[in-house]
Design an enzyme around this catalytic site. Structure first.
Site, mmCIF file in Angstrom:
data_model
loop_
_atom_site.group_PDB
_atom_site.id
_atom_site.type_symbol
_atom_site.label_atom_id
_atom_site.label_comp_id
_atom_site.label_asym_id
_atom_site.label_seq_id
_atom_site.Cartn_x
_atom_site.Cartn_y
_atom_site.Cartn_z
ATOM 1 N N ASP A 91 -8.885 -4.622 13.596
ATOM 2 C CA ASP A 91 -9.098 -3.443 14.429
ATOM 3 C C ASP A 91 -8.135 -3.500 15.611
ATOM 4 O O ASP A 91 -7.008 -3.973 15.477
ATOM 5 C CB ASP A 91 -10.557 -3.416 14.896
ATOM 6 C CG ASP A 91 -11.102 -1.999 15.021
ATOM 7 O OD1 ASP A 91 -10.685 -1.307 15.965
ATOM 8 O OD2 ASP A 91 -11.936 -1.608 14.189
ATOM 9 N N HIS A 154 -12.761 0.378 20.451
ATOM 10 C CA HIS A 154 -13.217 0.548 19.074
ATOM 11 C C HIS A 154 -13.547 -0.807 18.449
ATOM 12 O O HIS A 154 -14.627 -1.010 17.875
ATOM 13 C CB HIS A 154 -12.123 1.281 18.278
ATOM 14 C CG HIS A 154 -12.517 1.700 16.909
ATOM 15 N ND1 HIS A 154 -12.475 0.854 15.830
ATOM 16 C CD2 HIS A 154 -12.938 2.902 16.440
ATOM 17 C CE1 HIS A 154 -12.849 1.515 14.739
ATOM 18 N NE2 HIS A 154 -13.149 2.755 15.081
ATOM 19 N N SER A 315 -16.856 4.223 10.766
ATOM 20 C CA SER A 315 -16.412 3.025 11.488
ATOM 21 C C SER A 315 -17.600 2.190 11.946
ATOM 22 O O SER A 315 -17.477 0.974 12.127
ATOM 23 C CB SER A 315 -15.568 3.408 12.712
ATOM 24 O OG SER A 315 -14.257 3.735 12.354
#
Length: 374
Positions: A91, A154, A315
């Protein structure tokens, strides 16, 4: 498109979904990020239960807001497997000092921190907690440049869903307590928004350093992936399969019958999104490549600076399934990736498709069930 200011541990800092864009021929992002407060309240009104309705199931103060975990049987599964497995998170950078993550990070046993030497001779200097494939160094922590990005944090949110420290009287619980989180930084949403060009190198690193599960909360539309890159992705997935590395990836948030790379690869477990009641979300991708589904709305998790927030999208769904895969690996270390995927699918519950008949036959085995799988 920036991040709202956080005020206190229980604050809600919601972000809008970034506009779709292509970069170097690869679609940038599959994450459906935090929505505006008004939209969140409307969405919660449509749910059968809000976090306030869920009894605490751990001593983590935010567990009442994690009702999706009780619905999946996650707390029941904790006593059945140790979760002592390395999970690689491919990520962006991660808040390594987050109080719910700092003690759950994988540490390279052959590397001495910050001495400028490749102690274990693996070709990576100071790769203590993972590797930064953008800058070719061991710095996987959030930088000032990361914090300037539209979607920074994220990776921190994904990592928290998989393996935030649990029953530590802080923040949230996670799907795989005891997992060691290997951080593989391959995007930053500034210079690059896709991990795919670095997918193969990340797979090889994860294999070489003992990871058994790789989470990829990212992807690209088939139309935006050149044939050469597609071949590279398939070859990397084949290496992972041979080495015993389970790859879990988000199907995408396109609201259509199109599953993104790398989730569409047969040996990658593609994860679609449902709400807490098992109903497919309006925006989840679906298709014959989908393996299973998991909640993708109002998933309470870690965010930078020691904070917590809801996280939406496939996600968020993928790391839930990565947590289950890791729990299974810890219980059955001799199982192959194929056996892990089969067990997850065989024990899944049917999704509630009454309001979404168009996804029938295109939504995999259903919604994951931790208690049944373990």
């Amino acid at each position: 498109r920036g991040v709202a200011t956080h005020v206190g541990r229980d604050a809600r800092a919601h972000r809008r979904r970034p506009a779709d864009r292509d970069e170097g021929g690869v679609f940038v992002d599959v994450s459906r990020t935090r929505r505006g407060v008004g939209a969140a309240l409307l969405a919660f009104a449509a749910c059968s239960a809000s976090p306030a309705d869920v009894p605490a199931f751990s001593n983590d103060p935010l567990s009442p807001r994690q009702g999706y975990m009780t619905r999946l049987g996650v707390p029941d599964a904790w006593s059945r497997a140790s979760g002592a497995v390395v999970v690689a998170v491919l990520d962006d950078a991660v808040d390594l000092e987050h109080p719910d993550l700092r003690d759950e990070l994988w540490t390279n046993p052959g590397e001495i921190a910050a001495n400028g030497v490749d102690d274990d001779g693996d070709g990576h200097v100071d790769d203590v907690h993972g590797w930064n494939f953008l800058d070719d160094d061991g710095d996987v922590a959030l930088s000032p440049a990361d914090r300037a990005a539209t979607d920074f944090g994220h990776g921190t949110s994904v990592a928290g869903i998989v393996g935030a420290e649990t029953n530590n009287a802080v923040g949230v619980a996670s799907c795989c307590p005891g997992c060691a989180l290997m951080i593989l930084k391959a995007r930053d949403f500034v210079t690059t928004g896709s991990v795919l060009p670095r997918f193969g190198a990340a797979v090889d690193y994860a294999i070489a350093h003992g990871a058994r599960v790789l989470n990829v909360s990212d992807g690209a539309l088939p139309s935006s992936v050149p044939d050469a890159l597609a071949s590279d992705l398939e070859a990397a997935a084949a290496r992972a399969e041979q080495a015993g590395l389970v790859i879990v990836a988000s199907a995408g948030n396109d609201g259509a019958s199109v599953v993104r790379w790398p989730a569409r690869i047969p040996t990658v477990l593609a994860v679609a999104a449902v709400d807490w009641d098992g109903v497919p979300t309006s925006w989840t991708s679906f298709g014959p490549e989908v393996g299973v589904a998991a909640p993708g709305v109002f998933v309470e998790t870690t965010v930078p600076d020691g904070r917590y927030d809801w996280f939406d999208g496939t996600s968020a769904s993928a790391p839930i399934v990565s947590g289950l895969a890791a729990m299974l690996v810890s219980e059955h270390p001799d199982w192959t990736p194929s056996q892990i995927r089969a067990r997850i699918a065989q024990t899944a519950r049917p999704a509630s498709l009454e309001t979404r008949p168009e996804v029938t036959g295109l939504f995999g085995a259903g919604v994951v069930d931790f208690a049944a799988a373990l």
